[in-house]
Scaffold this active site. Sequence first.
Site, PDB file in Angstrom:
ATOM      1  N   SER A  95       0.867  -0.965  -0.042  1.00 56.64           N
ATOM      2  CA  SER A  95      -0.144  -0.043   0.124  1.00 56.64           C
ATOM      3  C   SER A  95       0.919   1.169  -0.144  1.00 56.64           C
ATOM      4  O   SER A  95       0.692   2.088  -0.801  1.00 56.64           O
ATOM      5  CB  SER A  95      -0.971  -0.087   1.220  1.00 56.64           C
ATOM      6  OG  SER A  95      -1.873  -1.012   1.216  1.00 56.64           O
ATOM      7  N   GLY A 134      -5.442  12.479  -0.608  1.00 59.53           N
ATOM      8  CA  GLY A 134      -6.595  12.728   0.061  1.00 59.53           C
ATOM      9  C   GLY A 134      -7.765  12.714  -0.653  1.00 59.53           C
ATOM     10  O   GLY A 134      -7.954  14.029  -1.050  1.00 59.53           O
ATOM     11  N   CYS A 242      -6.151   8.065 -11.304  1.00 58.45           N
ATOM     12  CA  CYS A 242      -5.282   7.762 -10.289  1.00 58.45           C
ATOM     13  C   CYS A 242      -5.535   6.484  -9.622  1.00 58.45           C
ATOM     14  O   CYS A 242      -4.491   5.462  -9.468  1.00 58.45           O
ATOM     15  CB  CYS A 242      -4.745   8.765  -9.285  1.00 58.45           C
ATOM     16  SG  CYS A 242      -4.252  10.573  -9.730  1.00 58.45           S
ATOM     17  N   ALA A 246      -3.852   2.801  -9.181  1.00 56.63           N
ATOM     18  CA  ALA A 246      -3.325   1.906  -8.102  1.00 56.63           C
ATOM     19  C   ALA A 246      -4.030   0.634  -7.996  1.00 56.63           C
ATOM     20  O   ALA A 246      -3.558  -0.524  -7.241  1.00 56.63           O
ATOM     21  CB  ALA A 246      -3.903   2.790  -7.004  1.00 56.63           C
ATOM     22  N   ASP A 341      -7.727 -21.954   8.100  1.00 54.03           N
ATOM     23  CA  ASP A 341      -8.571 -23.409   8.670  1.00 54.03           C
ATOM     24  C   ASP A 341      -7.560 -24.562   8.627  1.00 54.03           C
ATOM     25  O   ASP A 341      -7.642 -25.499   9.628  1.00 54.03           O
ATOM     26  CB  ASP A 341      -9.880 -23.305   7.676  1.00 54.03           C
ATOM     27  CG  ASP A 341     -10.837 -24.409   8.051  1.00 54.03           C
ATOM     28  OD1 ASP A 341     -10.813 -24.648   9.362  1.00 54.03           O
ATOM     29  OD2 ASP A 341     -11.514 -24.813   7.349  1.00 54.03           O
ATOM     30  N   GLY A 344      -5.360 -25.034  11.745  1.00 52.05           N
ATOM     31  CA  GLY A 344      -6.137 -25.452  12.855  1.00 52.05           C
ATOM     32  C   GLY A 344      -5.734 -24.461  13.899  1.00 52.05           C
ATOM     33  O   GLY A 344      -5.811 -23.253  13.653  1.00 52.05           O
ATOM     34  N   GLU A 368      -9.737   1.501  -2.386  1.00 53.37           N
ATOM     35  CA  GLU A 368      -9.862   1.821  -3.659  1.00 53.37           C
ATOM     36  C   GLU A 368     -10.987   1.262  -4.554  1.00 53.37           C
ATOM     37  O   GLU A 368     -10.999   0.518  -5.499  1.00 53.37           O
ATOM     38  CB  GLU A 368      -8.594   1.045  -4.420  1.00 53.37           C
ATOM     39  CG  GLU A 368      -7.387   1.445  -3.682  1.00 53.37           C
ATOM     40  CD  GLU A 368      -6.481   2.429  -4.166  1.00 53.37           C
ATOM     41  OE1 GLU A 368      -6.638   2.640  -5.477  1.00 53.37           O
ATOM     42  OE2 GLU A 368      -5.641   2.910  -3.703  1.00 53.37           O
TER      43      GLU A 368
HETATM   44  C1  LIG Z   1      -6.798   1.091   5.696  1.00 56.67           C
HETATM   45  C2  LIG Z   1      -7.198   2.264   4.902  1.00 56.67           C
HETATM   46  C3  LIG Z   1      -6.631   2.786   3.718  1.00 56.67           C
HETATM   47  C4  LIG Z   1      -7.044   3.837   3.219  1.00 56.67           C
HETATM   48  N1  LIG Z   1      -6.204   4.543   2.189  1.00 56.67           N
HETATM   49  C5  LIG Z   1      -6.827   5.644   1.555  1.00 56.67           C
HETATM   50  C6  LIG Z   1      -6.069   6.633   0.975  1.00 56.67           C
HETATM   51  O1  LIG Z   1      -4.863   6.686   1.206  1.00 56.67           O
HETATM   52  N2  LIG Z   1      -6.789   7.586   0.376  1.00 56.67           N
HETATM   53  C7  LIG Z   1      -8.105   7.833   0.531  1.00 56.67           C
HETATM   54  O2  LIG Z   1      -8.523   8.773  -0.293  1.00 56.67           O
HETATM   55  N3  LIG Z   1      -8.779   6.913   0.733  1.00 56.67           N
HETATM   56  C8  LIG Z   1      -8.190   5.839   1.394  1.00 56.67           C
HETATM   57  N4  LIG Z   1      -9.143   4.908   2.218  1.00 56.67           N
HETATM   58  C9  LIG Z   1     -10.760   5.003   2.164  1.00 56.67           C
HETATM   59  C10 LIG Z   1     -11.331   3.997   1.283  1.00 56.67           C
HETATM   60  O3  LIG Z   1     -10.988   4.159  -0.173  1.00 56.67           O
HETATM   61  C11 LIG Z   1     -12.788   4.013   1.663  1.00 56.67           C
HETATM   62  O4  LIG Z   1     -13.026   3.592   2.871  1.00 56.67           O
HETATM   63  C12 LIG Z   1     -13.601   3.240   0.583  1.00 56.67           C
HETATM   64  O5  LIG Z   1     -13.855   3.972  -0.520  1.00 56.67           O
HETATM   65  C13 LIG Z   1     -14.932   2.831   0.993  1.00 56.67           C
HETATM   66  O6  LIG Z   1     -15.495   4.208   1.690  1.00 56.67           O
HETATM   67  P1  LIG Z   1     -16.456   4.038   3.148  1.00 56.67           P
HETATM   68  O7  LIG Z   1     -15.351   3.386   4.190  1.00 56.67           O
HETATM   69  O8  LIG Z   1     -16.687   5.386   3.312  1.00 56.67           O
HETATM   70  O9  LIG Z   1     -17.344   3.230   2.883  1.00 56.67           O
HETATM   71  P2  LIG Z   1     -18.905   3.474   2.592  1.00 56.67           P
HETATM   72  O10 LIG Z   1     -18.905   4.117   1.193  1.00 56.67           O
HETATM   73  O11 LIG Z   1     -19.756   4.100   3.572  1.00 56.67           O
HETATM   74  O12 LIG Z   1     -19.538   2.164   2.070  1.00 56.67           O
HETATM   75  C14 LIG Z   1     -20.183   1.036   3.066  1.00 56.67           C
HETATM   76  C15 LIG Z   1     -20.678  -0.094   2.369  1.00 56.67           C
HETATM   77  O13 LIG Z   1     -21.686   0.173   1.569  1.00 56.67           O
HETATM   78  C16 LIG Z   1     -21.501  -0.056   0.487  1.00 56.67           C
HETATM   79  N5  LIG Z   1     -22.145   0.883  -0.414  1.00 56.67           N
HETATM   80  C17 LIG Z   1     -21.784   2.193  -0.589  1.00 56.67           C
HETATM   81  N6  LIG Z   1     -22.424   2.718  -1.950  1.00 56.67           N
HETATM   82  C18 LIG Z   1     -22.928   1.476  -2.262  1.00 56.67           C
HETATM   83  C19 LIG Z   1     -23.947   1.378  -3.755  1.00 56.67           C
HETATM   84  N7  LIG Z   1     -23.975   2.519  -4.411  1.00 56.67           N
HETATM   85  N8  LIG Z   1     -24.307   0.181  -3.965  1.00 56.67           N
HETATM   86  C20 LIG Z   1     -23.787  -0.887  -3.267  1.00 56.67           C
HETATM   87  N9  LIG Z   1     -22.996  -0.745  -2.220  1.00 56.67           N
HETATM   88  C21 LIG Z   1     -22.750   0.429  -1.739  1.00 56.67           C
HETATM   89  C22 LIG Z   1     -19.905  -0.350   0.220  1.00 56.67           C
HETATM   90  O14 LIG Z   1     -19.812  -1.211  -0.770  1.00 56.67           O
HETATM   91  C23 LIG Z   1     -19.802  -0.550   1.485  1.00 56.67           C
HETATM   92  O15 LIG Z   1     -19.826  -2.297   1.739  1.00 56.67           O
HETATM   93  C24 LIG Z   1      -8.617   3.897   3.005  1.00 56.67           C
HETATM   94  C25 LIG Z   1      -9.442   3.024   3.796  1.00 56.67           C
HETATM   95  C26 LIG Z   1      -8.733   2.221   4.559  1.00 56.67           C
HETATM   96  C27 LIG Z   1      -9.504   1.268   5.426  1.00 56.67           C
END
Ligand SMILES: Cc1cc2nc3c(=O)[nH]c(=O)nc-3n(C[C@H](O)[C@H](O)[C@H](O)COP(=O)(O)OP(=O)(O)OC[C@H]3O[C@@H](n4cnc5c(N)ncnc54)[C@H](O)[C@@H]3O)c2cc1C
Length: 389
Positions: A95, A134, A242, A246, A341, A344, A368
């Site tokens: 990452s 960001g 971008c 990635a 799994d 164990g 992503e």
């Molecule tokens: C460790 C980590 C590192 C990260 N690094 C970066 C980074 O460097 N830069 C950055 O900008 N972001 C980063 N992210 C953010 C990441 O890209 C987001 O968490 C991701 O896009 C999901 O957004 P959310 O967490 O707000 O989930 P939400 O958008 O709230 O989604 C929650 C659930 O609802 C579902 N959902 C939402 N909309 C729909 C739809 N229209 N149809 C069906 N299902 C849907 C999703 O699939 C998911 O299951 C990172 C996240 C993590 C956990």
Amino acid sequence: MAKFAGVDYLLIDSLFSEQELLVRQTARQFVEDRVMPIIKDCFRDGRFPKELIPELGHLGFLGANLEGYGCAGMSNVEYGLVMQELERGDSGLRSFVSVQGALVMYPILTYGSDEQKERWLPKMAKGEALGCFGLTEPGFGSNPAGMATKAVKDGKDWVINGEKTWITNGSVADVAICWARTPDGIRGFLVEKGTKGFTSSELHGKLSMRASVTASLAFSDCRVPESAMLPCAKGLKGPLTCLTQARFGIGWGVLGAAMDCYETARQYSIDRKQFDNRPIASHQLVQEKLAKMIIEITKAQLLAIQVGRIKDQGKLDPSHISMLKKNNVEIALDCARMSRDLLGGNGIMDEFPLMRHMCNLETVKTYEGTDHIHTLVIGERVTGIAAYK
Ligand SMILES: Cc1cc2nc3c(=O)[nH]c(=O)nc-3n(C[C@H](O)[C@H](O)[C@H](O)COP(=O)(O)OP(=O)(O)OC[C@H]3O[C@@H](n4cnc5c(N)ncnc54)[C@H](O)[C@@H]3O)c2cc1C
């Protein structure tokens, strides 16, 4: 020589050039020598192994598939193989490299001014300057088009207000690319660490990606000069292109995690004896899991190679990447779960890499573009109907 001999059921190595195999071997050796000895403790301690950065730069792994400014200019398949080997070490390490190369160096190279390229790219390729990307906000994850962060023009400057969250490398980066809404649509700004009104704070409590830094970024009347804007990135297309870069690396990277899980479970099932001192590998239910894993890994390898080749030929569509990311992350998670799994009780211990990979892959499934979102991209491609809303 590296201890890990690779996973190749279907003579897949015959699809790679000498050069590609050489690059893979270099990355494999680096992971064996430098990552494997420390990664368990890094994950346990929640520590990003920053000390590896100069070597990642020296080996040409930062911005590896970019041309010029000290970048290695690797093909996309070579780059994919590097990602695969790094993620065999840990998804957090991959990452870091993905963010630096695909989410920071790529937009500077593609959308930046000459001055921005000269200033940042040579240092970033060496790992002497770090970046973060960001896009995600507390209220807007899957739907970045709704972002609330705003930049308004004030004289010759831009003033940014808003918050970003879940930002990989966020609190260690020297520069953040902040995507913000302007009267002219979504634009990207290079905001340097130390700029007044810009702060970052590391997120704690993660049970996944523990060897990676994740932070939130806050912009409060943060003033940057006009020259901080990426001049050629206009609209959401900027950050989305971008993410395509990635996600390509992710599709390859997770193969490494899957291979590590499969190989650990295969070896363990041969060594571990139960019932009349027979290896557990002699039982049909155990073999079924190993067979499932090797079939899925092999199919995922072929998918990665094909997507890599069409990317190198300039024929790639983002929906191809959605299939690669969705499928390969899904099968890697399945491999991690099945491998755990098969070990164990030992499967839950960090002496083995399975739970670490499994926990990391839960993030990879989400970031992503979640698995759902990539499903909808594929659905849109085959029906012509967008079903996001
Ligand atoms: C460790 C980590 C590192 C990260 N690094 C970066 C980074 O460097 N830069 C950055 O900008 N972001 C980063 N992210 C953010 C990441 O890209 C987001 O968490 C991701 O896009 C999901 O957004 P959310 O967490 O707000 O989930 P939400 O958008 O709230 O989604 C929650 C659930 O609802 C579902 N959902 C939402 N909309 C729909 C739809 N229209 N149809 C069906 N299902 C849907 C999703 O699939 C998911 O299951 C990172 C996240 C993590 C956990």
